[in-house]
Scaffold this motif. Structure first.
Motif, mmCIF file in Angstrom:
data_model
loop_
_atom_site.group_PDB
_atom_site.id
_atom_site.type_symbol
_atom_site.label_atom_id
_atom_site.label_comp_id
_atom_site.label_asym_id
_atom_site.label_seq_id
_atom_site.Cartn_x
_atom_site.Cartn_y
_atom_site.Cartn_z
ATOM 1 N N PRO A 83 0.810 -1.225 0.000
ATOM 2 C CA PRO A 83 0.000 0.000 0.000
ATOM 3 C C PRO A 83 0.841 1.272 0.000
ATOM 4 C CG PRO A 83 0.091 -0.898 2.217
ATOM 5 C CD PRO A 83 0.899 -1.834 1.342
ATOM 6 N N GLY A 84 2.173 1.147 0.237
ATOM 7 C CA GLY A 84 3.024 2.339 0.245
ATOM 8 C C GLY A 84 3.969 2.358 1.425
ATOM 9 N N GLY A 85 4.457 3.546 1.768
ATOM 10 C CA GLY A 85 5.435 3.624 2.846
ATOM 11 C C GLY A 85 5.560 5.007 3.430
ATOM 12 N N THR A 86 6.491 5.143 4.367
ATOM 13 C CA THR A 86 6.630 6.384 5.130
ATOM 14 C C THR A 86 7.936 7.118 4.855
ATOM 15 O OG1 THR A 86 7.573 5.087 6.925
ATOM 16 C CG2 THR A 86 5.230 5.578 7.060
ATOM 17 N N PHE A 88 11.101 7.678 1.617
ATOM 18 C CA PHE A 88 11.878 7.273 0.446
ATOM 19 C C PHE A 88 12.876 8.386 0.181
ATOM 20 C CE2 PHE A 88 9.947 10.004 -2.880
ATOM 21 C CZ PHE A 88 8.816 10.438 -2.198
ATOM 22 N N GLY A 89 14.081 8.000 -0.210
ATOM 23 C CA GLY A 89 15.070 9.032 -0.425
ATOM 24 C C GLY A 89 16.246 8.540 -1.234
ATOM 25 N N TRP A 90 16.897 9.508 -1.838
ATOM 26 C CA TRP A 90 18.078 9.267 -2.659
ATOM 27 C C TRP A 90 19.158 10.218 -2.154
ATOM 28 C CZ3 TRP A 90 13.250 10.785 -4.920
ATOM 29 C CH2 TRP A 90 12.448 9.720 -5.312
ATOM 30 N N SER B 62 3.557 5.792 -10.060
ATOM 31 C CA SER B 62 4.388 6.921 -9.612
ATOM 32 C C SER B 62 5.065 7.609 -10.795
ATOM 33 C CB SER B 62 5.479 6.433 -8.653
ATOM 34 O OG SER B 62 4.931 5.633 -7.632
ATOM 35 N N MET B 66 5.041 11.388 -12.216
ATOM 36 C CA MET B 66 6.302 12.121 -12.384
ATOM 37 C C MET B 66 6.379 12.797 -13.750
ATOM 38 S SD MET B 66 9.151 12.982 -10.999
ATOM 39 C CE MET B 66 10.400 14.001 -11.778
ATOM 40 N N PRO B 83 15.658 15.160 -2.984
ATOM 41 C CA PRO B 83 16.338 14.212 -2.099
ATOM 42 C C PRO B 83 15.421 13.089 -1.602
ATOM 43 C CG PRO B 83 15.769 16.181 -0.886
ATOM 44 C CD PRO B 83 15.315 16.413 -2.296
ATOM 45 N N GLY B 84 14.098 13.201 -1.833
ATOM 46 C CA GLY B 84 13.169 12.161 -1.382
ATOM 47 C C GLY B 84 11.974 12.744 -0.675
ATOM 48 N N GLY B 85 11.307 11.913 0.130
ATOM 49 C CA GLY B 85 10.091 12.368 0.786
ATOM 50 C C GLY B 85 9.709 11.536 1.987
ATOM 51 N N THR B 86 8.557 11.885 2.573
ATOM 52 C CA THR B 86 8.133 11.274 3.830
ATOM 53 C C THR B 86 6.887 10.413 3.683
ATOM 54 O OG1 THR B 86 6.859 13.264 4.292
ATOM 55 C CG2 THR B 86 9.056 13.125 5.264
ATOM 56 N N GLU B 87 6.316 10.345 2.513
ATOM 57 C CA GLU B 87 5.138 9.505 2.326
ATOM 58 C C GLU B 87 5.017 9.121 0.863
ATOM 59 O OE1 GLU B 87 1.317 11.402 2.598
ATOM 60 O OE2 GLU B 87 0.291 9.480 2.459
ATOM 61 N N PHE B 88 4.626 7.881 0.613
ATOM 62 C CA PHE B 88 4.200 7.492 -0.730
ATOM 63 C C PHE B 88 3.222 6.352 -0.573
ATOM 64 C CE2 PHE B 88 6.672 3.527 -1.298
ATOM 65 C CZ PHE B 88 7.562 3.648 -0.238
ATOM 66 N N GLY B 89 2.187 6.364 -1.394
ATOM 67 C CA GLY B 89 1.203 5.312 -1.244
ATOM 68 C C GLY B 89 0.314 5.183 -2.455
ATOM 69 N N TRP B 90 -0.227 3.984 -2.579
ATOM 70 C CA TRP B 90 -1.136 3.640 -3.664
ATOM 71 C C TRP B 90 -2.379 3.041 -3.019
ATOM 72 C CZ3 TRP B 90 3.945 1.449 -3.373
ATOM 73 C CH2 TRP B 90 4.914 2.183 -4.061
ATOM 74 N N PHE B 135 -2.576 7.390 -6.226
ATOM 75 C CA PHE B 135 -1.198 7.680 -5.828
ATOM 76 C C PHE B 135 -1.194 8.945 -4.994
ATOM 77 C CE2 PHE B 135 2.822 10.067 -6.962
ATOM 78 C CZ PHE B 135 3.685 9.280 -6.203
ATOM 79 N N SER B 137 1.805 11.258 -2.443
ATOM 80 C CA SER B 137 3.153 11.317 -1.909
ATOM 81 C C SER B 137 3.404 12.700 -1.340
ATOM 82 C CB SER B 137 4.168 11.027 -3.023
ATOM 83 O OG SER B 137 5.485 11.099 -2.516
ATOM 84 N N GLN B 138 4.304 12.772 -0.373
ATOM 85 C CA GLN B 138 4.800 14.068 0.077
ATOM 86 C C GLN B 138 6.317 14.013 -0.030
ATOM 87 O OE1 GLN B 138 2.620 16.076 3.067
ATOM 88 N NE2 GLN B 138 4.353 17.253 3.800
ATOM 89 N N PHE B 139 6.883 14.989 -0.701
ATOM 90 C CA PHE B 139 8.317 14.932 -0.992
ATOM 91 C C PHE B 139 8.883 16.353 -1.041
ATOM 92 C CE2 PHE B 139 8.428 16.592 -5.298
ATOM 93 C CZ PHE B 139 7.094 16.545 -5.626
#
Lengths: 148, 148
Positions: A83-86, A88-90, B62, B66, B83-90, B135, B137-139
């Motif tokens: 379902p997703g996550g909390t 993600f980063g590069w 995703s 994008m 650099p990424g984010g704090t949430e992503f979900g489907w 979808f 996300s917070q980034f």
């Protein structure tokens, strides 16, 4: 029955997903379709950017991790998706030819309240070039219980 | 100078990224390379899964967001990547032929402490099929300041 069911994802277990090499042509082809920012397509634009060189779209980096996770874990499991996550980063960019090591670690696991037979596994993904983290994520995987 | 610099990403501003149609062939081709779980490749496997039908890999969903974000925002901006984010979900699966609406909203913005000339913009991404969220996300996006 697949080798890995919900019960096998015990907190602290680490899956070594092996190494992956970033292919320059595929990296650029991917960027051209999904994320055609100049620093993902062109050497000079990369050098002139904050990223320091032609580098992969973060989505491409994520997808390389995903494929390694599929090969070493999901393909042998009762996976029912995510379902997703909390997170993600590069933290560092991935450059063409980089050889990276992928891992997945089980953070926690619990049974689904709404779906008997299903378990939710919190996992930490990571991809490293030597000590540099190129990708990290924390997400939830859904796995059927043994015999469900 | 691009149309959109750091200063243009004001909290509350919403970018309509238009609609995207999920192409069945591309969706399956993507899954075959990066996320070949059976429910992303095969109708019957999809129907027999929690997901209810052949559906897109979340990574594909995703990536469609994008590309819409690139076309409507990044391509007209001083973007320096993310650099990424704090949430992503489907929350709901995307099925072949789905027509979805993509948006991006500015949550907050601040100047970078370590890099003068650069700003960090917290954004919320969303992709909707009618009222279903496919979808979100917070980034963080990095954008050069005007004239930097």
């Amino acid at each position: 029955m697949p080798e890995l069911a919900f019960e096998d994802f015990t907190p602290g277990r680490v899956f070594d997903l092996g190494t992956v090499t970033a292919n320059r042509e595929e990296m650029i082809e991917f960027a051209r379709r999904y994320d055609p920012q100049p620093f993902h397509l062109d050497e000079e634009a990369g050098r002139n950017s904050v990223l320091g060189g032609l580098c992969a779209s973060g989505w491409y980096t994520s997808c390389l991790w995903m494929r390694a996770f599929y090969d070493e874990v999901l393909s042998k499991s009762t996976s029912q998706g995510s379902p997703g996550g909390t997170e993600f980063g590069w933290p560092r960019p991935m450059f063409p030819g980089d050889v990276v090591r992928a891992t997945a670690e089980v953070v926690s696991a619990r049974e689904s309240r709404s779906r008997p037979g299903l378990g939710l596994v919190e996992m930490r993904a990571q991809m490293l070039r030597d000590d540099d983290v190129l990708f990290r994520s924390q997400f939830t995987g859904m796995f059927a219980k043994r015999g469900a």
